[in-house]
Design a protein around this motif. Structure first.
Motif, PDB file in Angstrom:
ATOM      1  N   LEU A 117       0.830  -1.203   0.000  1.00  0.00           N
ATOM      2  CA  LEU A 117       0.000   0.000   0.000  1.00  0.00           C
ATOM      3  C   LEU A 117       0.861   1.248   0.000  1.00  0.00           C
ATOM      4  CD1 LEU A 117      -2.722  -1.064   2.584  1.00  0.00           C
ATOM      5  CD2 LEU A 117      -2.785  -1.264   0.092  1.00  0.00           C
ATOM      6  N   VAL A 118       0.319   2.306  -0.607  1.00  0.00           N
ATOM      7  CA  VAL A 118       0.977   3.606  -0.615  1.00  0.00           C
ATOM      8  C   VAL A 118      -0.003   4.653  -0.105  1.00  0.00           C
ATOM      9  CG1 VAL A 118       2.603   3.060  -2.466  1.00  0.00           C
ATOM     10  CG2 VAL A 118       0.387   4.040  -3.044  1.00  0.00           C
ATOM     11  N   LEU A 119       0.527   5.631   0.605  1.00  0.00           N
ATOM     12  CA  LEU A 119      -0.254   6.771   1.062  1.00  0.00           C
ATOM     13  C   LEU A 119       0.372   8.002   0.433  1.00  0.00           C
ATOM     14  CD1 LEU A 119      -2.368   8.187   2.808  1.00  0.00           C
ATOM     15  CD2 LEU A 119      -0.748   8.097   4.704  1.00  0.00           C
ATOM     16  N   VAL A 120      -0.384   8.670  -0.429  1.00  0.00           N
ATOM     17  CA  VAL A 120       0.089   9.869  -1.122  1.00  0.00           C
ATOM     18  C   VAL A 120      -0.528  11.077  -0.437  1.00  0.00           C
ATOM     19  CG1 VAL A 120       0.137  11.124  -3.307  1.00  0.00           C
ATOM     20  CG2 VAL A 120       0.371   8.625  -3.287  1.00  0.00           C
ATOM     21  N   ILE A 121       0.335  11.902   0.085  1.00  0.00           N
ATOM     22  CA  ILE A 121      -0.092  13.039   0.884  1.00  0.00           C
ATOM     23  C   ILE A 121      -0.085  14.306   0.019  1.00  0.00           C
ATOM     24  CG2 ILE A 121       0.444  14.388   2.933  1.00  0.00           C
ATOM     25  CD1 ILE A 121       1.987  11.801   3.863  1.00  0.00           C
ATOM     26  N   PRO A 122      -1.163  15.095   0.039  1.00  0.00           N
ATOM     27  CA  PRO A 122      -1.215  16.327  -0.754  1.00  0.00           C
ATOM     28  C   PRO A 122      -0.483  17.467  -0.051  1.00  0.00           C
ATOM     29  CG  PRO A 122      -3.227  16.108   0.486  1.00  0.00           C
ATOM     30  CD  PRO A 122      -2.405  14.863   0.772  1.00  0.00           C
ATOM     31  N   GLY A 123      -0.200  18.514  -0.800  1.00  0.00           N
ATOM     32  CA  GLY A 123       0.402  19.700  -0.206  1.00  0.00           C
ATOM     33  C   GLY A 123      -0.607  20.508   0.602  1.00  0.00           C
ATOM     34  N   SER A 124      -1.823  20.614   0.105  1.00  0.00           N
ATOM     35  CA  SER A 124      -2.868  21.392   0.759  1.00  0.00           C
ATOM     36  C   SER A 124      -3.475  20.615   1.917  1.00  0.00           C
ATOM     37  CB  SER A 124      -3.966  21.733  -0.246  1.00  0.00           C
ATOM     38  OG  SER A 124      -5.093  22.253   0.414  1.00  0.00           O
ATOM     39  N   ILE A 125      -3.682  21.303   3.013  1.00  0.00           N
ATOM     40  CA  ILE A 125      -4.244  20.654   4.198  1.00  0.00           C
ATOM     41  C   ILE A 125      -5.692  20.216   4.004  1.00  0.00           C
ATOM     42  CG2 ILE A 125      -5.047  22.746   5.360  1.00  0.00           C
ATOM     43  CD1 ILE A 125      -3.739  21.438   7.919  1.00  0.00           C
ATOM     44  N   THR A 126      -6.389  20.826   3.047  1.00  0.00           N
ATOM     45  CA  THR A 126      -7.792  20.463   2.822  1.00  0.00           C
ATOM     46  C   THR A 126      -7.990  19.489   1.667  1.00  0.00           C
ATOM     47  OG1 THR A 126      -8.090  22.403   1.426  1.00  0.00           O
ATOM     48  CG2 THR A 126      -8.644  22.650   3.771  1.00  0.00           C
ATOM     49  N   SER A 127      -6.905  19.099   1.012  1.00  0.00           N
ATOM     50  CA  SER A 127      -7.002  18.151  -0.101  1.00  0.00           C
ATOM     51  C   SER A 127      -7.011  16.719   0.401  1.00  0.00           C
ATOM     52  CB  SER A 127      -5.829  18.339  -1.070  1.00  0.00           C
ATOM     53  OG  SER A 127      -5.912  19.593  -1.691  1.00  0.00           O
ATOM     54  N   ASP A 128      -7.345  15.827  -0.510  1.00  0.00           N
ATOM     55  CA  ASP A 128      -7.404  14.413  -0.165  1.00  0.00           C
ATOM     56  C   ASP A 128      -6.031  13.761  -0.184  1.00  0.00           C
ATOM     57  OD1 ASP A 128     -10.181  14.354   0.102  1.00  0.00           O
ATOM     58  OD2 ASP A 128     -10.502  13.811  -1.993  1.00  0.00           O
ATOM     59  N   ALA A 129      -5.791  12.926   0.821  1.00  0.00           N
ATOM     60  CA  ALA A 129      -4.672  11.988   0.792  1.00  0.00           C
ATOM     61  C   ALA A 129      -5.234  10.717   0.159  1.00  0.00           C
ATOM     62  CB  ALA A 129      -4.159  11.723   2.202  1.00  0.00           C
ATOM     63  N   TYR A 130      -4.464  10.101  -0.708  1.00  0.00           N
ATOM     64  CA  TYR A 130      -4.906   8.897  -1.412  1.00  0.00           C
ATOM     65  C   TYR A 130      -4.207   7.673  -0.859  1.00  0.00           C
ATOM     66  CZ  TYR A 130      -7.531  11.305  -5.040  1.00  0.00           C
ATOM     67  OH  TYR A 130      -8.461  12.044  -5.714  1.00  0.00           O
TER      68      TYR A 130
END
Length: 175
Positions: A117-130
Motif C-alpha cells: 500500500l501507498v499513502l500519497v499526501i497532498p500539499g494542501s491541508i484540505t485536499s485528499d490523501a490517497y
C-alpha cells in the motif's frame, strides 16, 4: 483518529505501507492521482521495463543524470542543458542527495512489492490523501510525460489502484 474503510481489507505482515511524497512542493500530486501511479521525481531516468533493478545497467549514473536534468528545469541554469550521455556521470554515490534519490529508486522499483500500500499526501491541508495498492511487480515500470512537468521529459513510476481517500486535515500526524 479518522476511520478509513478499505472494504474490510486486512493487511498481512508480508505487506508494507509506504508514505509517498509527490515531488518537491507536491508538484506531482495531480499526475499521481490522475495517472493512478506513483512517479519518481527523476526525469529521464530511463530504466528498462521488465528488468529487475539489480539487473539494470548504470543505475547510479542514471540518478546523477536525472538529478542534473531536474535541477536544470528547476532553475539551476548556470551551464548548458545537462548531457544525456551516461558516461559523463559518476557511477558512485557522492553525496547525501544522491543517496536519498538512490533510496527512492530502490523503494519504488525493487522493495515495494505488488499488493503493498501507498499513502500519497497532498500539499494542501484540505485536499485528499490517497491510499492505493501497487498493482504490478517492481519491474513493471511505466513511463509518463507531462508538458507542464519538466517539459515532457519522461518520468517513471508504478501503477496504483486507488482504494480510498481521506482529508489530510483529519490526520494531525501528516502535517
Amino acid at each position: 483518529m479518522p476511520e478509513i474503510d478499505l472494504r474490510s481489507r486486512s493487511i498481512s505482515p508480508q505487506h508494507n505501507v509506504y508514505f509517498v511524497r509527490p515531488g518537491k512542493n507536491y508538484h506531482l500530486y495531480q499526475p499521481f492521482v490522475h495517472s493512478e501511479a506513483i512517479i519518481a521525481d527523476l526525469p529521464f531516468l530511463e530504466l528498462q521495463r521488465g528488468v529487475a533493478l539489480e539487473e539494470q545497467a548504470s543505475v547510479i549514473n542514471r540518478i546523477h543524470r536525472s538529478r542534473a536534468i531536474r535541477n536544470w528545469y528547476r532553475g539551476d541554469r548556470e551551464n548548458a542543458f545537462p548531457s544525456r550521455d551516461l558516461s559523463v556521470y559518476p557511477d558512485n554515490v557522492r553525496d547525501l542527495g544522491i543517496s536519498q534519490l538512490k533510496s527512492v529508486v530502490e523503494r519504488y522499483f525493487s522493495e515495494a512489492k505488488k499488493g503493498d500500500l501507498v499513502l500519497v499526501i497532498p500539499g494542501s491541508i484540505t485536499s485528499d490523501a490517497y491510499i492505493g495498492e501497487l498493482t504490478g511487480e517492481p519491474s513493471d515500470i511505466i513511463t509518463l510525460s507531462y508538458e507542464y512537468v519538466y517539459n515532457n521529459e519522461p518520468l517513471q513510476g508504478r501503477k496504483v489502484k486507488w482504494l480510498a481517500t481521506t482529508k489530510k486535515n483529519l490526520w494531525p500526524i501528516l502535517y
